[in-house]
Motif scaffolding. Sequence first.
Motif, PDB file in Angstrom:
ATOM      1  N   LEU A  88      16.739 101.303 124.096  1.00  0.00           N
ATOM      2  CA  LEU A  88      17.858 101.733 124.711  1.00  0.00           C
ATOM      3  C   LEU A  88      17.483 103.493 125.125  1.00  0.00           C
ATOM      4  N   PRO A  89      17.906 103.859 126.302  1.00  0.00           N
ATOM      5  CA  PRO A  89      17.557 105.210 126.576  1.00  0.00           C
ATOM      6  C   PRO A  89      18.754 106.393 126.013  1.00  0.00           C
ATOM      7  N   ILE A  90      18.668 106.467 124.877  1.00  0.00           N
ATOM      8  CA  ILE A  90      19.584 107.184 124.082  1.00  0.00           C
ATOM      9  C   ILE A  90      19.494 108.619 124.226  1.00  0.00           C
ATOM     10  N   GLY A  91      18.289 109.074 124.167  1.00  0.00           N
ATOM     11  CA  GLY A  91      18.042 110.473 124.263  1.00  0.00           C
ATOM     12  C   GLY A  91      18.812 111.289 123.037  1.00  0.00           C
ATOM     13  N   ALA A  92      19.197 112.605 123.287  1.00  0.00           N
ATOM     14  CA  ALA A  92      19.823 113.323 122.066  1.00  0.00           C
ATOM     15  C   ALA A  92      21.113 112.640 121.760  1.00  0.00           C
ATOM     16  N   CYS A  93      21.427 112.583 120.447  1.00  0.00           N
ATOM     17  CA  CYS A  93      22.611 111.673 120.219  1.00  0.00           C
ATOM     18  C   CYS A  93      23.223 112.343 119.001  1.00  0.00           C
ATOM     19  N   ILE A  94      24.734 112.318 119.026  1.00  0.00           N
ATOM     20  CA  ILE A  94      25.379 112.722 117.802  1.00  0.00           C
ATOM     21  C   ILE A  94      26.572 111.698 117.558  1.00  0.00           C
ATOM     22  N   THR A 117      24.959  91.834 130.736  1.00  0.00           N
ATOM     23  CA  THR A 117      24.246  93.164 130.844  1.00  0.00           C
ATOM     24  C   THR A 117      24.715  94.127 130.026  1.00  0.00           C
ATOM     25  N   ARG A 118      25.949  94.150 129.428  1.00  0.00           N
ATOM     26  CA  ARG A 118      26.264  95.164 128.648  1.00  0.00           C
ATOM     27  C   ARG A 118      25.385  95.466 127.217  1.00  0.00           C
ATOM     28  N   PRO A 119      24.842  96.305 127.118  1.00  0.00           N
ATOM     29  CA  PRO A 119      23.889  96.691 125.913  1.00  0.00           C
ATOM     30  C   PRO A 119      24.920  96.455 124.508  1.00  0.00           C
ATOM     31  N   PRO A 124      17.941  90.059 126.302  1.00  0.00           N
ATOM     32  CA  PRO A 124      17.224  91.386 126.438  1.00  0.00           C
ATOM     33  C   PRO A 124      18.194  92.558 126.409  1.00  0.00           C
ATOM     34  N   ASN A 125      19.600  92.233 126.200  1.00  0.00           N
ATOM     35  CA  ASN A 125      20.364  93.545 126.122  1.00  0.00           C
ATOM     36  C   ASN A 125      21.098  93.367 124.827  1.00  0.00           C
ATOM     37  N   VAL A 126      20.585  92.857 123.870  1.00  0.00           N
ATOM     38  CA  VAL A 126      20.830  92.981 122.353  1.00  0.00           C
ATOM     39  C   VAL A 126      19.858  94.084 121.965  1.00  0.00           C
ATOM     40  N   TRP A 127      20.331  94.972 121.059  1.00  0.00           N
ATOM     41  CA  TRP A 127      19.286  96.298 120.589  1.00  0.00           C
ATOM     42  C   TRP A 127      19.528  96.656 119.159  1.00  0.00           C
ATOM     43  N   PRO A 128      18.440  96.722 118.489  1.00  0.00           N
ATOM     44  CA  PRO A 128      18.624  96.822 117.053  1.00  0.00           C
ATOM     45  C   PRO A 128      18.790  98.275 116.651  1.00  0.00           C
ATOM     46  N   THR A 129      19.454  98.388 115.704  1.00  0.00           N
ATOM     47  CA  THR A 129      19.654  99.784 115.027  1.00  0.00           C
ATOM     48  C   THR A 129      19.525  99.864 113.294  1.00  0.00           C
ATOM     49  N   PHE A 130      19.158 101.024 112.815  1.00  0.00           N
ATOM     50  CA  PHE A 130      19.249 101.115 111.355  1.00  0.00           C
ATOM     51  C   PHE A 130      19.626 102.421 111.126  1.00  0.00           C
TER      52      PHE A 130
END
Length: 372
Positions: free
Chosen positions: A48-54, A205-207, A230-236
């Motif tokens: 995902l094109p998250i960039g700088a995130c808080i 298409t909603r991530p 394709p629009n499910v994204w992993p996080t940790f």
Amino acid sequence: MRIMGLGLLAGMMVACTAMLSPQEQAELGVDGTALAKVPSRNASAKGLPIGACINLGNFLEGRSGGEYPGKRLDESDLDNVRAAGFNTVRLPVNFMRQSDPNPPHRIDPQWLVRVTGLVDAARARGLKVILDNHNFFADVTADSLDARKEWLASVWKQLAIHFADRPTSQLWFELSNEPGEPINNRNLMDILGPSLAEIRKVSRTRPVIIGGERSSRVESLETLQLPDDPNVWPTFHYYEPFMFTHQGATWMKIKPPPIGRPYGVTGDADRLSSDIARVQAYIDRTGKIPFIGETGALDTAPLPQRVTYVRTIHRRFSALRVPQCYWTYAKNFTFYDYRSRMWLPGMLEAIGLRNPGPRPAPVQQPAPTSGP
Ligand code: GLC
């Protein structure tokens, strides 16, 4: 195979050591060389094109529901976050306490208005938003798990419909923060699948973001199996070493880790390197780049140590193209200090942003003059 792969990688990296100052090498912990080579290895992986995130944490997601006491999150905070150069905010929200426990689990309309206002105000400032459903399973037991999963799906159905016209490039849904027992990687998609299905009825298409078991710690990536979408994204989440990042933390079931534990003691560098290898293995296995949904260190650690920690995390994980969302904007793992109206010195710089300096004080309205 894995050991040979890592050996090869380490060999490739030695050549680049000279690019870093001794201080940077020390901060990076190992040989300081992860920076240059790894990105090309992950060049074809997608994230995902998250960039700088808080994270806008400790405002709307408390276990008992409603707003945290003290300063309310408002548009001036979003101005502030944008001025600091962030691209994305993660907005943790407790929807469980703010929805009817009985089907169809209607979300409190006022709460929805409040959350929508923040989502849209962030978008209006060019910030992308991760809407994170926080503490939904905080009090769940094995017996109540099935009912709770239906409740979660009803909530996501409402949210998916409500936000249907917000661009999928600007608003992303995180189904449930930090799954923990009785949820684990074996039953994860049984629990979260119905919610994903409700969202997919509205948008293909909603991530949608999913983290794994045991509070989505980095080890959870090893057995995380996401649906073929394709629009499910992993996080940790990354709070290692926990005894450093959570020193003095009082809200957990365990005794607070002692205050005074510095960052960079023996073993820290090795731990980070093995965690980097875990993330790399996940990317190699799936072709998807996970992002760190939470990382940071509690204010009980001295600021210079916290700066070193976030700088190290930022550099090491950015080298893998793994974006980070820092925990948290202005409360207890603090980046921004409301009292001084300043970003804490060094924190933004450590994650590649420029400190915009103190915020101007609000304009005082002259007191109304009374008549003659
Ligand atoms: C998790 C918890 C949050 C806590 C943070 C750091 O997100 O839900 O309450 O502050 O981790 O421990």
